[in-house]
Enzyme design. Structure first.
Site, PDB file in Angstrom:
ATOM      1  N   SER A  76       0.821  -1.203   0.000  1.00 58.52           N
ATOM      2  CA  SER A  76       0.000   0.000   0.000  1.00 58.52           C
ATOM      3  C   SER A  76       0.862   1.263   0.000  1.00 58.52           C
ATOM      4  CB  SER A  76      -0.955  -0.040   1.199  1.00 58.52           C
ATOM      5  OG  SER A  76      -1.879   1.011   1.155  1.00 58.52           O
ATOM      6  N   ASP A  90     -10.446  -3.789  -4.965  1.00 57.21           N
ATOM      7  CA  ASP A  90      -9.750  -2.619  -4.433  1.00 57.21           C
ATOM      8  C   ASP A  90      -9.996  -1.417  -5.334  1.00 57.21           C
ATOM      9  OD1 ASP A  90      -8.067  -0.826  -3.222  1.00 57.21           O
ATOM     10  OD2 ASP A  90      -6.217  -1.920  -3.675  1.00 57.21           O
ATOM     11  N   HIS A 108      -8.369  -4.334  -0.655  1.00 54.21           N
ATOM     12  CA  HIS A 108      -7.059  -3.788  -0.328  1.00 54.21           C
ATOM     13  C   HIS A 108      -6.483  -4.433   0.933  1.00 54.21           C
ATOM     14  CE1 HIS A 108      -4.078  -0.584  -0.910  1.00 54.21           C
ATOM     15  NE2 HIS A 108      -4.012  -0.506   0.417  1.00 54.21           N
TER      16      HIS A 108
END
Length: 573
Positions: A171, A276, A309
């Site tokens: 991320s 995501d 995610h």
């Protein structure tokens, strides 16, 4: 009588709501919502899955520190030095820690499974330390880890192979990885610094955003609960930069194509999750890196279907999809993003097709055993199924099926509806005609590594993929491209009934496997259809013997229905 009105004090008024990570109140108090359980280090490998850990301070002035992870078995089993992995945790630049349970588990997994020495960096967080503090800390950690100075940690001096340095991030950590790679590229010519060579970068659900909305980010494309919502993403970057940047045009958040293509790393792996909201950015990044990169020779795109995610972290790290993702990361760090040829006889590579901005890609499957014998393989262009709105060339069922074919297979990763309505899938699939031929596995010239027989080109598809194969054949006829000699269309559900599920990864069984292999390799089949309508039987048998040349497949539903009936009868018999 006056009505009493209760007023909230400043400690109860939220001025910045960055859920699910953080809230800031009017009185300046910051409430972090992500649990940050501290895991102590241990130099006893038995206490941490065979991995010893140590904490070190990198810069006393800023307080930047790191946790080192050393695979004891890898260090003891070989005299060769270990790959060096510099790892950055995620959580939107405002939460997380190298010492938290999730980051500790992730770094331990990488070290144990890849046999690597991992430096997990504990960088400073916003809003107390706005961007670029995280980048500066990451740069300091990378310089420290790759320095040849005697001041480096003893583990680095004794075990790390700095020629095999990888940057890995989740991320926001993946965003740091990109920006460090940019900085390495920009400073390659500086004489006052140690040369830093990056073997590879791994970006897991990378944190990129921008002022424009990609199709998968628009209203109606992200129903249901998501880790990130576009409206919150719009506010996040101005917050983590301390107001220094008002919008989302910052190239550190929204890197331009030319910057990505210029990165000086040899290999890259980019992973995205199909649910995501950031997935489109990751796909585009991989396409830019592969399509225009002069330095990066290998780019792998990994798509995790049905996941959101950061699904591979925390309590969900043990589920099957997370394990599959980490398998790919480990293979990448080992130096090969391929299936194990010793076990499967098949190697794989991921490539970008056509315009990198479109994000269309494919996975190539090369039968190593056949190549070793000098055999020139038929070329199968394969389109997965999923009703045009789900599925992936990189998902397990379609991956296993493509690997089972005795050919060089190009499995196309086309764009899906509703984000990319029809005719996007058809347009993407037509692109495979020429650009993918630039890959050395597909070279037609008489040279070493020449694997393909260009006179045996097939279109194959399951379900919606069969529809695409038909459209490709019609388009080829209309454009007089003569892209195929013969064509086979398969029904996914019918093939499963005849062969059994392929989700286990085992070799296909039953009459389908022999029919398809014989059909692709141009041999007379060992068993033919002997029941049912004469027309269907004669067409299919002639096709198998190579006597039929066709530009379309209007008869395919009739023939395929007859195949299913015959195969089912043979299984029951």
């Amino acid at each position: 009588m006056a009505m009493r009105v209760d007023k909230k004090n400043d400690s109860e008024i939220v001025t910045d709501d960055m859920y699910p990570f953080l809230r800031r109140y009017k009185d300046g108090r910051i409430q972090r919502l992500v649990p940050n359980t501290f895991v102590p280090p241990s130099e006893e490998p038995g206490a941490c899955g065979g991995v010893a850990t140590r904490d070190v301070v990198i810069d006393h002035a800023t307080g930047v520190s790191a946790r080192l992870f050393l695979s004891a078995s890898a260090a003891a089993a070989t005299e060769r030095r270990l790959p060096l992995v510099v790892y950055f945790h995620g959580s939107a630049f405002i939460a997380g820690s190298a010492f938290s349970e999730a980051s500790h588990r992730q770094a331990t997994t990488i070290s144990a499974r890849a046999g690597a020495l991992v430096v997990s960096v504990d960088y400073r967080l916003a809003p107390e330390h706005p961007i670029p503090a995280a980048y500066d800390d990451g740069w300091a950690a990378l310089r420290w880890a790759t320095s040849s100075s005697s001041q480096s940690h003893p583990w680095l001096a004794s075990y790390a192979d700095r020629r095999r340095t990888f940057l890995v991030g989740d991320s926001a950590g993946a965003n740091i990885v990109h920006n460090l790679a940019v900085r390495v590229t920009a400073q390659q010519d500086c004489e006052d610094m140690d040369m830093i060579g990056i073997e590879g970068i791994v970006l897991l659900q990378p944190f990129f955003w921008g002022p424009e909305r990609l199709p998968c980010e628009r209203p109606g494309r992200h129903e249901g609960r998501r880790v990130f919502a576009p409206e919150r993403m719009d506010k996040l970057w101005p917050f983590v930069t301390g107001g220094a940047v008002e919008g989302n045009e910052d190239p550190r958040l929204n890197p331009p194509a030319e910057e990505v293509a210029s990165l000086r790393c040899r290999r890259a792996l980019v992973a995205v999750a199909s649910r995501d909201v950031l997935r489109g950015r990751g796909r585009r990044y991989a396409a830019w890196l592969c399509g225009g990169g002069a330095w990066c020779r290998e780019v792998a795109l990994v798509v995790s279907e049905g996941e959101d995610h950061a699904f591979h972290l925390g309590r969900t790290a043990a589920r099957a999809s997370a394990v599959v993702l980490m398998d790919r990361v480990v293979r990448f760090l080992h130096g090969s993003d391929t299936l194990d040829p010793a076990a499967t006889g098949v190697s794989t590579r991921d490539v970008v097709i056509g315009d990198p901005a479109a994000g269309v890609s494919a996975r190539l499957f090369l039968n190593v055993g056949a190549v070793a014998t000098g055999t020139r393989l038929p070329l199968v262009v394969y389109f997965h199924g999923g009703a045009f709105c789900t599925g992936s060339a990189f998902s397990e069922p379609f991956h296993s099926y493509a690997a089972s074919l005795s050919a060089l297979v190009v499995s196309v990763e086309y764009r899906l509806a509703p984000e990319h309505p029809i005719p996007a899938a058809y347009e993407d699939s037509w692109l495979v005609g020429a650009p993918v031929g630039n890959h050395p596995w597909l070279a037609y010239q008489e040279q070493e590594g020449y694997h393909v027989d260009p006179t045996r080109l097939f279109l194959a598809g399951d379900n919606a993929g069969a529809n695409i194969a038909h459209d490709m054949a019609v388009a080829a006829a209309r454009r007089r491209a003569a892209m195929h000699r013969r064509e086979v269309t398969l029904s996914w559900c019918r093939r499963e009934r005849a062969m059994g599920s392929t989700s286990t990864g085992r070799s296909a069984q039953g009459p389908w496997s022999s029919w398809i292999a014989e059909f692709i390799n141009g041999r007379a089949p060992s068993s033919l259809i002997t029941d049912g309508k004469t027309e269907a039987r004669s067409i299919f048998n002639a096709l198998m013997r190579g006597r039929v040349r066709t530009r379309s497949c209007a008869w395919a539903p009739l023939v395929m229905g007859q195949i299913r009936k015959s195969a089912t009868a043979q299984q029951q018999g």
